[in-house]
Design a protein around this motif. Structure first.
Motif, PDB file in Angstrom:
ATOM      1  N   PRO A  29      48.794  20.709  31.601  1.00  0.00           N
ATOM      2  CA  PRO A  29      47.969  19.573  31.159  1.00  0.00           C
ATOM      3  C   PRO A  29      46.528  19.940  30.841  1.00  0.00           C
ATOM      4  O   PRO A  29      45.912  19.338  29.947  1.00  0.00           O
ATOM      5  CB  PRO A  29      48.040  18.606  32.347  1.00  0.00           C
ATOM      6  CG  PRO A  29      48.374  19.467  33.536  1.00  0.00           C
ATOM      7  CD  PRO A  29      49.281  20.535  32.984  1.00  0.00           C
ATOM      8  N   ASN A  30      45.975  20.902  31.528  1.00  0.00           N
ATOM      9  CA  ASN A  30      44.555  21.232  31.337  1.00  0.00           C
ATOM     10  C   ASN A  30      44.325  22.058  30.075  1.00  0.00           C
ATOM     11  O   ASN A  30      43.346  21.833  29.354  1.00  0.00           O
ATOM     12  CB  ASN A  30      44.042  21.967  32.579  1.00  0.00           C
ATOM     13  CG  ASN A  30      44.177  21.102  33.816  1.00  0.00           C
ATOM     14  OD1 ASN A  30      43.569  20.050  33.933  1.00  0.00           O
ATOM     15  ND2 ASN A  30      45.024  21.539  34.751  1.00  0.00           N
ATOM     16  N   ILE A  31      45.219  22.978  29.787  1.00  0.00           N
ATOM     17  CA  ILE A  31      45.113  23.718  28.536  1.00  0.00           C
ATOM     18  C   ILE A  31      45.451  22.793  27.367  1.00  0.00           C
ATOM     19  O   ILE A  31      44.860  22.902  26.286  1.00  0.00           O
ATOM     20  CB  ILE A  31      45.999  24.971  28.558  1.00  0.00           C
ATOM     21  CG1 ILE A  31      45.538  25.909  29.676  1.00  0.00           C
ATOM     22  CG2 ILE A  31      45.964  25.698  27.211  1.00  0.00           C
ATOM     23  CD1 ILE A  31      46.438  27.107  29.906  1.00  0.00           C
ATOM     24  N   ASN A  32      46.376  21.865  27.577  1.00  0.00           N
ATOM     25  CA  ASN A  32      46.669  20.872  26.536  1.00  0.00           C
ATOM     26  C   ASN A  32      45.408  20.076  26.177  1.00  0.00           C
ATOM     27  O   ASN A  32      45.127  19.815  24.999  1.00  0.00           O
ATOM     28  CB  ASN A  32      47.749  19.894  27.007  1.00  0.00           C
ATOM     29  CG  ASN A  32      49.087  20.560  27.259  1.00  0.00           C
ATOM     30  OD1 ASN A  32      49.287  21.724  26.893  1.00  0.00           O
ATOM     31  ND2 ASN A  32      49.999  19.842  27.885  1.00  0.00           N
ATOM     32  N   LYS A  33      44.650  19.688  27.192  1.00  0.00           N
ATOM     33  CA  LYS A  33      43.405  18.944  26.965  1.00  0.00           C
ATOM     34  C   LYS A  33      42.410  19.794  26.186  1.00  0.00           C
ATOM     35  O   LYS A  33      41.750  19.324  25.250  1.00  0.00           O
ATOM     36  CB  LYS A  33      42.807  18.521  28.308  1.00  0.00           C
ATOM     37  CG  LYS A  33      41.494  17.762  28.198  1.00  0.00           C
ATOM     38  CD  LYS A  33      40.964  17.387  29.584  1.00  0.00           C
ATOM     39  CE  LYS A  33      39.623  16.668  29.484  1.00  0.00           C
ATOM     40  NZ  LYS A  33      39.097  16.333  30.842  1.00  0.00           N
ATOM     41  N   PHE A  34      42.299  21.071  26.568  1.00  0.00           N
ATOM     42  CA  PHE A  34      41.392  21.972  25.862  1.00  0.00           C
ATOM     43  C   PHE A  34      41.826  22.135  24.408  1.00  0.00           C
ATOM     44  O   PHE A  34      40.980  22.213  23.500  1.00  0.00           O
ATOM     45  CB  PHE A  34      41.359  23.322  26.579  1.00  0.00           C
ATOM     46  CG  PHE A  34      40.389  24.302  25.984  1.00  0.00           C
ATOM     47  CD1 PHE A  34      39.025  24.054  25.992  1.00  0.00           C
ATOM     48  CD2 PHE A  34      40.835  25.485  25.422  1.00  0.00           C
ATOM     49  CE1 PHE A  34      38.127  24.952  25.445  1.00  0.00           C
ATOM     50  CE2 PHE A  34      39.946  26.398  24.877  1.00  0.00           C
ATOM     51  CZ  PHE A  34      38.586  26.129  24.877  1.00  0.00           C
ATOM     52  N   HIS A  35      43.105  22.184  24.175  1.00  0.00           N
ATOM     53  CA  HIS A  35      43.647  22.282  22.818  1.00  0.00           C
ATOM     54  C   HIS A  35      43.127  21.136  21.953  1.00  0.00           C
ATOM     55  O   HIS A  35      42.728  21.331  20.792  1.00  0.00           O
ATOM     56  CB  HIS A  35      45.181  22.259  22.895  1.00  0.00           C
ATOM     57  CG  HIS A  35      45.890  22.145  21.592  1.00  0.00           C
ATOM     58  ND1 HIS A  35      46.249  20.920  21.045  1.00  0.00           N
ATOM     59  CD2 HIS A  35      46.332  23.090  20.723  1.00  0.00           C
ATOM     60  CE1 HIS A  35      46.872  21.126  19.906  1.00  0.00           C
ATOM     61  NE2 HIS A  35      46.945  22.428  19.683  1.00  0.00           N
ATOM     62  N   LYS A  36      43.075  19.940  22.505  1.00  0.00           N
ATOM     63  CA  LYS A  36      42.602  18.768  21.750  1.00  0.00           C
ATOM     64  C   LYS A  36      41.111  18.851  21.453  1.00  0.00           C
ATOM     65  O   LYS A  36      40.638  18.262  20.478  1.00  0.00           O
ATOM     66  CB  LYS A  36      42.894  17.489  22.534  1.00  0.00           C
ATOM     67  CG  LYS A  36      44.365  17.152  22.670  1.00  0.00           C
ATOM     68  CD  LYS A  36      44.563  15.883  23.491  1.00  0.00           C
ATOM     69  CE  LYS A  36      46.028  15.546  23.640  1.00  0.00           C
ATOM     70  NZ  LYS A  36      46.234  14.313  24.471  1.00  0.00           N
ATOM     71  N   GLN A  37      40.376  19.580  22.281  1.00  0.00           N
ATOM     72  CA  GLN A  37      38.917  19.616  22.163  1.00  0.00           C
ATOM     73  C   GLN A  37      38.400  20.864  21.437  1.00  0.00           C
ATOM     74  O   GLN A  37      37.198  21.058  21.362  1.00  0.00           O
ATOM     75  CB  GLN A  37      38.302  19.557  23.564  1.00  0.00           C
ATOM     76  CG  GLN A  37      38.627  18.274  24.310  1.00  0.00           C
ATOM     77  CD  GLN A  37      38.170  18.319  25.764  1.00  0.00           C
ATOM     78  OE1 GLN A  37      38.054  19.390  26.361  1.00  0.00           O
ATOM     79  NE2 GLN A  37      37.894  17.154  26.331  1.00  0.00           N
ATOM     80  N   SER A  38      39.280  21.675  20.915  1.00  0.00           N
ATOM     81  CA  SER A  38      38.871  22.957  20.345  1.00  0.00           C
ATOM     82  C   SER A  38      39.333  23.084  18.904  1.00  0.00           C
ATOM     83  O   SER A  38      40.098  22.266  18.393  1.00  0.00           O
ATOM     84  CB  SER A  38      39.450  24.099  21.183  1.00  0.00           C
ATOM     85  OG  SER A  38      40.864  24.051  21.173  1.00  0.00           O
ATOM     86  N   THR A  39      38.848  24.133  18.257  1.00  0.00           N
ATOM     87  CA  THR A  39      39.440  24.549  16.990  1.00  0.00           C
ATOM     88  C   THR A  39      40.580  25.495  17.320  1.00  0.00           C
ATOM     89  O   THR A  39      40.427  26.424  18.115  1.00  0.00           O
ATOM     90  CB  THR A  39      38.408  25.250  16.089  1.00  0.00           C
ATOM     91  OG1 THR A  39      37.499  24.262  15.570  1.00  0.00           O
ATOM     92  CG2 THR A  39      39.082  25.937  14.903  1.00  0.00           C
TER      93      THR A  39
END
Length: 640
Positions: free
Chosen positions: A36-46
């Motif tokens: 879930p945490n890397i998924n969240k980072f995925h949404k916030q990154s290029t």
């Protein structure tokens, strides 16, 4: 809302995991894995959706840290001396340190264990790491099993408590705290000119590399899933990484530096444990993002991996996909650009991706269109050598737009055939010809360094920087790359033969010690270990060890017929010593001349004691003797 300061240079936190593939994330459609945490980072990154790396561990790391194709950097294998990063190549941390950065690395290095290849030799001021290509490999501290291990801190062993991934994240976070000023932590502006240096933290987890050792609580997250036991463990290791990644992000937020820090999450090659494939490398179970192949494959699943980057104060957009072809060789030039060091770049083979990343482009529409076109017309090449000497076209992939040319013969269109099932080479001979030309250009570029004419990956002996050099058979060279690289192989007494390349910097007398077992054990050369009776390793918490890997930590074969040891320098000078029954090492005292040499060593036995080869010593220690030691040393060595 947090407040941030606009520093003169961005901090960098670069997280790279080991053997985690494109499909081993929930954000890439995996319906089982919990990230879930890397998924969240995925949404916030290029997100680089066509980011390609070397197909195995060390090759990718060499390119990331030099901006060179791995073959140019001297790294086309993980063993056999071909994982040593050429000592004449400048690295990303060296350039950053020269421009005022504090640099630290944590976890897996895998680019050389001895001077001048160690992380501290290559630009990292502070390094907490294990040796070799993974925990439990031959040069790693004996008995390390991912829990309560002994790692090196700036070259010196130190005992740690806890699971390896937790330890490496903890050490990274401590490094970050030490390099953030009190004013940052308080959210206040500092009027004084003096500020702490910007930092580069390179966090390279050993997980989820095999063996799949993980605490039961993470494995049990997947106990009800109908997947193989080793995949439950593999996914558990990744979920542990995900939790630690959340801790890291929370720290950056608490210190008010998250918007002024370049944060990267990526992996080094295709998945090792996330899928099962058939004999043609088509996936039969697991999630691989719809791709063919896994780690070490020239197909897409071997080298297309996640790459997420976030840097709000650098105008890198959130929630954007970067769809052009990009490479691990692009990382160094791109990061240096964002650190304001683009004007002093060393020679690199990758591209600066800033024009594609910048969300506030101020150039004319025509210029922007030309930039996009330039990247769209780009060709990339990766290959899987894993041999002693690179072979042209071997397991190679030439990429341009939607086309993939495999081993110079088989052409696939991944837009219409993402699983690479239909070879369209006969339908597009012109494209095959064009891609073959691109490969020829790439091969010529890499070939300038691959032949290694200046011996720039030899072990350095007798330098002022280090008196003792420890070699293992991981870096033994032979024509088949058939070496002992794992502690489990040491336990089995597996036979390998070959030589080490050495570069002697000072003509002198050297003490050379040859061992079957490492120094931190107390075993003699011929000793075995009776499993269940005199096991030498604490297996840690219940169910930590992957059951299929227990052989790496238990037992050991006795070698009964060793009566002597021999060393050959180049193909001329031969030396022999007799061994007592309980000898722990064979000791030689040899005069070495300055220059490049080969060193061969072997234990002897059988009827013809001196000439019958039993096995190669797994561990060699070379020590330059001072003049008084040279006279005092007792030496029972003979020539023959």
């Amino acid at each position: 809302m947090t407040t941030t300061r606009q520093s003169k240079s961005a901090n960098i936190v670069f997280v790279i995991t080991d053997d985690q593939g494109y499909g081993d994330l929930g954000c890439h459609g995996n319906p089982i894995i919990q990230t879930p945490n890397i998924n969240k980072f995925h949404k916030q990154s290029t997100r680089f959706t066509q980011y390609h790396v070397g197909t195995t561990c060390a090759p990718t790391r060499s390119g990331l840290l030099t901006g060179l194709n791995c073959n140019s950097a001297g790294v086309w294998h993980t063993i056999g001396g071909a994982s040593l990063l050429r000592h004449d190549v400048r690295t990303l941390p060296q350039v950053l340190m020269q421009h005022g950065y504090s640099t630290g690395m944590f976890g897996k290095w895998h680019l050389g264990d001895e001077y001048p290849y160690r992380p501290n030799d290559r630009g990292f001021e502070h390094a907490v790491y294990h040796k070799g290509g993974g925990i439990t490999q031959i040069s790693d501290h004996w008995g390390n099993n991912y829990m309560n291990d002994t790692y090196l801190v700036n070259g010196k062993p130190k005992d740690f408590k806890g699971y390896c991934t937790d330890v490496f994240f903890d050490e990274t976070m401590d490094f970050i705290r030490r390099h953030v000023s009190d004013s940052d932590a308080d959210g206040k502006e500092e009027e004084e000119e003096h500020e702490k240096k910007p930092f580069f933290a390179y966090l390279a987890t050993n997980a989820p590399h095999h063996p799949y050792n993980v605490e039961a609580k993470y494995r049990d997250l997947y106990k009800d899933e109908c997947i193989p036991e080793d995949r439950k463990r593999f996914y558990g290791m990744i979920t542990n990484i995900d939790e630690n990644f959340a801790r890291l992000r929370s720290l950056l937020h608490e210190l008010h530096i998250e918007d002024d820090t370049i944060l990267v999450f990526t992996t080094d090659n295709g998945t090792s444990g996330g899928v099962t494939q058939d004999e043609n490398q088509f996936i039969v179970s697991g999630h691989n993002g719809g791709m063919r192949g896994q780690k070490a494959s020239p197909y897409e699943g071997g080298h297309r991996v996640p790459f997420f980057i976030r840097y709000p104060n650098g105008n890198i957009a959130e929630g954007k996909d970067l769809t052009v072809l990009s490479s691990y060789t692009d990382v160094m030039p791109t990061l240096l650009h964002y650190c304001g060091i683009a004007s002093s770049l060393p020679n690199m083979e990758g591209k600066n991706l800033h024009p594609m990343l910048d969300s506030t482009t101020t150039t004319s529409p025509n210029h922007e269109k030309d930039t996009v076109k330039e990247f769209e017309q780009r060709a990339l090449v990766v290959d899987t050598q894993r041999v002693a000497h690179p072979i042209k076209w071997r397991l190679s992939c030439v990429m341009k737009q939607q086309y993939r040319l495999i081993s110079g013969r088989h052409l696939f269109n991944i837009n219409t055939d993402p699983e690479q099932r239909v070879d369209v080479s006969n339908n597009h001979p012109q494209i095959v010809s064009e891609l073959r030309d691109e490969y020829e250009t790439w091969w010529t570029l890499c070939s300038r360094q691959m032949e290694n004419p200046d011996n720039s990956t030899a072990a350095i002996i007798g330098s002022d920087q280090t008196r003792n050099v420890k070699l293992t058979t991981m870096d033994l060279r032979n024509d088949d790359s058939d070496v002992v690289w794992h502690q489990g192989q040491v336990r089995k007494g597996q036979v390998c033969l070959g030589w080490w390349d050495i570069d002697v910097k000072s003509t002198s007398t050297y003490r050379i010690s040859a061992r079957r077992w490492p120094e931190e054990t107390n075993y003699s050369i011929t000793d075995g270990i009776i499993q269940g009776t005199d096991d030498d390793v604490d297996l840690g918490p219940k169910d930590l060890i992957d059951p299929s890997s227990l052989w790496c930590y238990q037992g050991g074969k006795a070698i009964d017929d060793v009566y002597g040891a021999a060393i050959k320098i180049d193909m001329a000078d031969n030396y022999y010593v007799d061994l007592e029954h309980n000898a722990k090492e064979a000791i030689f005292q040899i005069h070495l001349k300055e220059g490049c040499h080969t060193l061969r060593a072997w234990f002897t036995g059988g009827v013809d004691v001196r000439n019958a080869t039993v096995m190669c010593p797994y561990y060699i220690t070379i020590t330059k003797l001072e003049e008084e030691e040279d006279h005092d040393q007792h030496n029972n060595m003979t020539d023959w």
